[in-house]
Design a protein around this motif. Structure first.
Motif, PDB file in Angstrom:
ATOM      1  N   TYR A 114      88.893  32.064 -74.638  1.00  0.00           N
ATOM      2  CA  TYR A 114      90.070  32.209 -73.784  1.00  0.00           C
ATOM      3  C   TYR A 114      89.797  31.370 -72.542  1.00  0.00           C
ATOM      4  N   ILE A 115      90.746  30.491 -72.185  1.00  0.00           N
ATOM      5  CA  ILE A 115      90.548  29.568 -71.075  1.00  0.00           C
ATOM      6  C   ILE A 115      91.590  29.850 -69.998  1.00  0.00           C
ATOM      7  N   LEU A 116      91.093  29.972 -68.780  1.00  0.00           N
ATOM      8  CA  LEU A 116      91.942  30.199 -67.612  1.00  0.00           C
ATOM      9  C   LEU A 116      91.724  29.026 -66.659  1.00  0.00           C
ATOM     10  N   ASN A 117      92.809  28.313 -66.348  1.00  0.00           N
ATOM     11  CA  ASN A 117      92.691  27.090 -65.557  1.00  0.00           C
ATOM     12  C   ASN A 117      93.548  27.185 -64.298  1.00  0.00           C
ATOM     13  N   PHE A 118      92.950  26.858 -63.129  1.00  0.00           N
ATOM     14  CA  PHE A 118      93.656  26.867 -61.847  1.00  0.00           C
ATOM     15  C   PHE A 118      93.809  25.445 -61.318  1.00  0.00           C
ATOM     16  N   PHE A 119      94.743  25.281 -60.345  1.00  0.00           N
ATOM     17  CA  PHE A 119      95.036  23.956 -59.815  1.00  0.00           C
ATOM     18  C   PHE A 119      94.828  23.841 -58.306  1.00  0.00           C
ATOM     19  N   LEU A 120      94.930  24.946 -57.587  1.00  0.00           N
ATOM     20  CA  LEU A 120      94.859  24.922 -56.133  1.00  0.00           C
ATOM     21  C   LEU A 120      93.399  24.971 -55.693  1.00  0.00           C
ATOM     22  N   ARG A 121      92.917  23.862 -55.133  1.00  0.00           N
ATOM     23  CA  ARG A 121      91.508  23.764 -54.759  1.00  0.00           C
ATOM     24  C   ARG A 121      91.114  24.802 -53.712  1.00  0.00           C
ATOM     25  N   LEU A 183      96.655  32.731 -48.266  1.00  0.00           N
ATOM     26  CA  LEU A 183      97.341  32.362 -49.503  1.00  0.00           C
ATOM     27  C   LEU A 183      98.242  33.470 -50.043  1.00  0.00           C
ATOM     28  N   ALA A 184      98.514  34.486 -49.261  1.00  0.00           N
ATOM     29  CA  ALA A 184      99.311  35.604 -49.753  1.00  0.00           C
ATOM     30  C   ALA A 184     100.747  35.199 -50.065  1.00  0.00           C
ATOM     31  N   ASN A 185     101.226  34.134 -49.418  1.00  0.00           N
ATOM     32  CA  ASN A 185     102.602  33.685 -49.640  1.00  0.00           C
ATOM     33  C   ASN A 185     102.665  32.391 -50.447  1.00  0.00           C
ATOM     34  N   VAL A 186     101.558  32.034 -51.064  1.00  0.00           N
ATOM     35  CA  VAL A 186     101.475  30.776 -51.821  1.00  0.00           C
ATOM     36  C   VAL A 186     101.443  31.093 -53.317  1.00  0.00           C
ATOM     37  N   LYS A 187     102.227  30.349 -54.070  1.00  0.00           N
ATOM     38  CA  LYS A 187     102.194  30.487 -55.525  1.00  0.00           C
ATOM     39  C   LYS A 187     100.997  29.708 -56.060  1.00  0.00           C
ATOM     40  N   ILE A 188     100.063  30.430 -56.621  1.00  0.00           N
ATOM     41  CA  ILE A 188      98.808  29.849 -57.118  1.00  0.00           C
ATOM     42  C   ILE A 188      98.941  29.716 -58.638  1.00  0.00           C
ATOM     43  N   SER A 189      99.219  28.538 -59.080  1.00  0.00           N
ATOM     44  CA  SER A 189      99.534  28.324 -60.490  1.00  0.00           C
ATOM     45  C   SER A 189      98.298  28.401 -61.369  1.00  0.00           C
ATOM     46  N   PHE A 190      98.518  28.854 -62.595  1.00  0.00           N
ATOM     47  CA  PHE A 190      97.450  28.872 -63.592  1.00  0.00           C
ATOM     48  C   PHE A 190      98.043  28.682 -64.977  1.00  0.00           C
ATOM     49  N   THR A 191      97.201  28.268 -65.888  1.00  0.00           N
ATOM     50  CA  THR A 191      97.580  28.195 -67.303  1.00  0.00           C
ATOM     51  C   THR A 191      96.503  28.889 -68.119  1.00  0.00           C
ATOM     52  N   THR A 192      96.889  29.347 -69.302  1.00  0.00           N
ATOM     53  CA  THR A 192      95.922  29.964 -70.207  1.00  0.00           C
ATOM     54  C   THR A 192      96.099  29.400 -71.607  1.00  0.00           C
ATOM     55  N   VAL A 193      94.984  29.344 -72.326  1.00  0.00           N
ATOM     56  CA  VAL A 193      94.982  28.875 -73.716  1.00  0.00           C
ATOM     57  C   VAL A 193      94.013  29.750 -74.500  1.00  0.00           C
ATOM     58  N   TRP A 194      94.426  30.122 -75.713  1.00  0.00           N
ATOM     59  CA  TRP A 194      93.560  30.835 -76.639  1.00  0.00           C
ATOM     60  C   TRP A 194      93.145  29.831 -77.720  1.00  0.00           C
ATOM     61  N   VAL A 195      91.855  29.485 -77.741  1.00  0.00           N
ATOM     62  CA  VAL A 195      91.353  28.474 -78.670  1.00  0.00           C
ATOM     63  C   VAL A 195      90.614  29.164 -79.812  1.00  0.00           C
ATOM     64  N   ARG A 196      90.992  28.831 -81.018  1.00  0.00           N
ATOM     65  CA  ARG A 196      90.361  29.416 -82.199  1.00  0.00           C
ATOM     66  C   ARG A 196      88.968  28.822 -82.414  1.00  0.00           C
ATOM     67  N   GLY A 197      88.254  29.392 -83.356  1.00  0.00           N
ATOM     68  CA  GLY A 197      86.915  28.912 -83.660  1.00  0.00           C
ATOM     69  C   GLY A 197      86.878  27.501 -84.190  1.00  0.00           C
TER      70      GLY A 197
END
Length: 812
Positions: A114-121, A183-197
């Motif tokens: 399971y991969i969790l990816n963020f964009f806001l440094r 950052l309480a008022n900032v939209k912190i974007s993320f994406t997720t991917v489920w990668v099989r074996g």
């Protein structure tokens, strides 16, 4: 768990295309900045609050996958839930169909994870740890990427056919919080991917969203959801509505018991935006509350309205991919000049404003049958479909949407929720119809959901994913068909097919052979080298053709026809193919049997893609026979009175004019490459490597001279420096039959008279200067005898100045 976890702050299936994509490529969520027609680079910009201009965005997803399939997961969603003293909590909800496709984590760095990816440094660099069920994630890319194995401990991978929920906890460094980081008022974007074996991503596991602690669309929550408050109906079963007569006090029947999730994606083939909400109610719509109707609210970017056909927006029950299950979806009202807030209460057929109980029943029937239809115990979905206006195409739309994202630093966000309304007044069955006395509508607990329309270029080839979906190319591979040409070049520049390896532009043939003899077997050598492109996803590497179908470039030879630019209907004289093994250099041989062409023919060579299309014509031709210069009198005649072109062989790079043409009333000056030249070209008949046409250059003789004189001598008197060319002395006859006698023995050394051209020319070269002599004068007699017997004697005077040191300046 804190009740705020029920509010889903960003859900979107990243890809909705079934099937496999088999090439291992780096997956990117990079947006591109310009299109079309021109080669593109897009830049992805996560959505932020208006004061977030100083924030730093890492625009790349740092992992690789082989492609995507739709098999093991029904769905998997990751949503921001809440923040407390232990960290930031994300709720992961999934329903799996199979359990055996995970694992195999040793096969690759992302396999079975399971991969969790963020964009806001400013956010991800402050993450200390991420964990689920006590298992810590691995960190990559300075915290932009977090990954964890999918197994029974982390995500209950052995459970299939049931919904499981999991708490992912993000802990910030040094006890920081979203508030302390600003950052309480900032939209912190993320994406997720489920990668099989096996390295493939599951379509059902694609998701995106954002963390937003202070969400303006989340109304103040009731202390006890079962009791509700001024904003929400009580969140409890319908059986507890006994004795209730005020609709705003009646319960929601747990209609939103299974949290609503939102998916927004673009069907590029049909040019439809599909905004889909999915949920699993405890009871069906009618049974949850016997008196309500529900208004579906959706907020879309106002900018999007200009591209939407607002006269054709439809709502209906659907599958989780936004495909209607009803053949009669409901048309809803959308104001093209509005602010982007769409509500079904503005659609007369779905609104009970000012209506009676009959109107309520009418609306309830429509909602139950065409929007909320489903079986008890099963997840269901409804979709709003927005058709794009026909005057826009996918390329234009993508560019404009990306422009909006860059300018506003915000995604194309879609946010939705449900509101309950009741008949205002009724005297009958108040405990069933629940009139509300005209009070304000209330939200349905746990009905808020949002998502955003992703505009991304996964493989970074310059084509948006939804464009690739529309044309059938592979969004995980910069060169879908393996012909060595990037997909964006084929689509945006060359207008060839990115899914057909036989379809690409070749270059014009480069001919090594320039001349062949007509009566013997010969070979024409040349090449059609493959154009080499840099990999747009990795410019330091070059693309190579990997599909052997890209071989067999076709090369044909035709008889050259001046002015022809299309040889498709001409007779093919020769043909060969360049095999895949020779594709890079593209060398070819055309075997020419004797007498295939005639002397003085020209051969043109045309190259085609392996599919026989996209002809490219050679810039040069192959001459059949000896190289020749063609002399054109350009209005004059030859001595035999004809004006037909005459030819002379090119020998050792030089051609000799056959004779001097004549033209009444004109003086012949020499030869030039064009018919309208005003002066001859020096050396035009030397250093020749190709056939050449030359044209006589003429100077008009004044009319009085033509009438009263029978000859003319140009440059009759002249002065020249020793060792330099004299100006040609040209004798022009008025009587073509006249003869000329020149005292050639009196000419300077290396100066001679040419009877054919009637010209005295050469280098005045004096080798016997006297000691004190500085000037020598040569006087050469010229006798012209006309056809009537008359004679004229003229003297040509050439004065030579001495130049002892050879500096080009006379001594005196």
């Amino acid at each position: 768990m804190n009740c705020l976890k029920c509010f889903n702050c960003g859900k979107k299936r990243k890809n909705n295309k079934n099937g496999d994509s088999s090439i291992l490529k780096k997956l990117s969520i990079r947006m591109m900045t310009s299109f079309f027609i021109f080669s593109l680079l897009l830049s992805y910009v996560p959505a932020f609050a208006a004061d977030s201009s100083s924030l730093t965005i890492d625009d790349e997803v740092h992992y690789t996958i082989r492609g995507e399939v739709n098999y093991a997961l029904d769905y998997a969603r990751t949503d921001f839930a809440y923040e407390d003293g232990s960290g930031i909590h994300l709720n992961v909800t999934k329903r799996a169909k199979f359990s055996h496709l995970w694992g195999n984590t040793k096969a690759g760095p992302y396999n079975g994870r399971y991969i969790l990816n963020f964009f806001l440094r400013e956010f991800y660099t402050q993450i200390e740890s991420v964990s689920v069920n006590g298992v810590r994630f691995e960190k990559e890319a300075d915290g932009a990427l977090w990954k964890v194995a999918i197994n029974d401990t982390t995500f209950k991978s052995l459970l299939i056919g049931v919904i499981t929920n999991h708490d992912v906890v993000i802990k910030l460094k040094n006890g920081a919080s979203l508030n302390s980081l600003g950052l309480a008022n900032v939209k912190i974007s993320f994406t997720t991917v489920w990668v099989r074996g096996d390295g493939y991503a599951e379509l059902g596991g694609y998701d995106n969203g954002f963390i937003l602690k202070n969400n303006p669309y989340i109304k103040p929550m009731p202390a006890d959801p079962r009791k509700g408050n001024e904003y929400y109906l009580p969140h409890k079963g319908s059986a507890l509505n006994v004795g209730i007569t005020d609709g705003t006090k009646s319960s929601d029947g747990l209609f939103s018991q299974g949290s609503l999730t939102k998916v927004v994606y673009y069907d590029a083939k049909n040019m439809i935006i599909k905004s889909t909400v999915s949920f699993k109610p405890q009871e069906n719509f009618r049974q949850c509350n016997s008196g309500w109707v529900l208004y579906i609210n959706e907020v879309i970017p106002q900018e999007l309205l200009k591209y939407i056909d607002t006269n054709n927006v439809y709502l209906g029950v659907s599958d989780s991919y936004g495909n209607f299950k009803t053949s009669n979806p409901l048309k809803i009202v959308v104001d093209p000049n509005g602010n982007g807030h769409i509500s079904t209460k503005d659609t007369p057929e779905l609104s009970i404003i000012g209506g009676d109980w009959d109107k309520v029943e009418e609306v309830r029937d429509l909602l139950a049958d065409y929007v909320f239809s489903g079986l008890i115990g099963q997840r269901r979905s409804y979709t709003i479909q927005y058709n794009i206006k026909p005057q826009y195409n996918n390329v234009y739309l993508a560019a404009k949407l990306n422009e909006y994202i860059k300018q506003n630093k915000n995604h194309m966000n879609f946010e939705s929720w449900l509101e309950a309304d009741f008949v205002d007044y009724t005297d009958i069955s108040k405990g069933i119809r629940y009139p509300d006395g005209g009070k304000a509508n209330k939200m349905i607990y746990d009905s808020y959901a949002n998502g955003f329309l992703e505009i991304k270029d996964t493989d970074k080839d310059g084509l948006y994913d939804f464009v690739e979906d529309a044309i059938g190319s592979n969004k995980f591979d910069v060169d879908t068909d393996g012909d060595g040409v990037p997909d964006n070049v084929e689509v945006l520049t060359d207008n060839t097919s990115p899914v057909d390896a036989t379809s690409y532009l070749v270059v014009a043939p480069i001919l090594t052979t320039t001349q062949i003899e007509p009566d013997v077997d010969r070979i024409i050598f040349g090449s059609v080298p493959k154009t080499i492109y840099n990999d747009p996803a990795n410019p330091t590497e070059q693309l190579v053709a990997t599909n052997e179908e890209a071989g067999n470039v076709i090369v044909k030879a035709f008889l050259y026809v001046e002015g022809d630019t299309d040889y498709s209907d001409n007779e093919v004289r020769l043909e060969t193919k360049i095999p895949f093994a020779d594709l890079v250099d593209g060398n070819f041989e055309l075997h020419v049997p004797a007498n295939t062409f005639n002397d003085e023919d020209r051969i043109v060579v045309v190259a085609y893609a392996p599919n026989g299309k996209y002809p490219m014509i050679s810039d040069k031709t192959v001459l059949v026979g000896t190289l020749k210069v063609t002399f054109k009198t350009n209005g004059g005649i030859w001595s035999d009175g004809t004006n037909e072109d005459k030819k002379a062989d090119i020998i050792n790079g030089t051609a000799t004019q056959p004779e001097v043409p004549q033209r009444k009333g004109f003086i012949f000056l020499g030869w030039a490459s064009t018919a309208d030249a005003q002066a001859p070209e020096t050396g035009i008949l030397t250093n020749l490597t190709d056939p050449k046409d030359v044209y006589a250059v003429w100077k008009v003789i004044p009319s009085y001279f033509v009438l009263y004189f029978r000859y003319m001598i140009e440059n009759k008197e002249q002065t020249v420096i020793d060792g330099k060319l004299i100006d040609d002395v040209v004798i022009v006859l008025g009587d073509p039959a006249a003869t000329i006698t020149v005292e050639t023995d009196k000419l300077p050394n290396d100066v001679s008279y040419d009877e054919n051209t009637k010209t005295i020319s050469g280098v005045a070269n004096v080798t016997d200067w006297e000691k004190e002599e500085e000037v020598r004068i040569y006087e050469i007699g010229v006798i012209i005898e006309n056809s009537d017997g008359s004679k004229q004697t003229e003297t040509v005077k050439i004065t030579v100045l001495r130049d002892t040191d050879g500096d080009g300046q006379p001594d005196i």
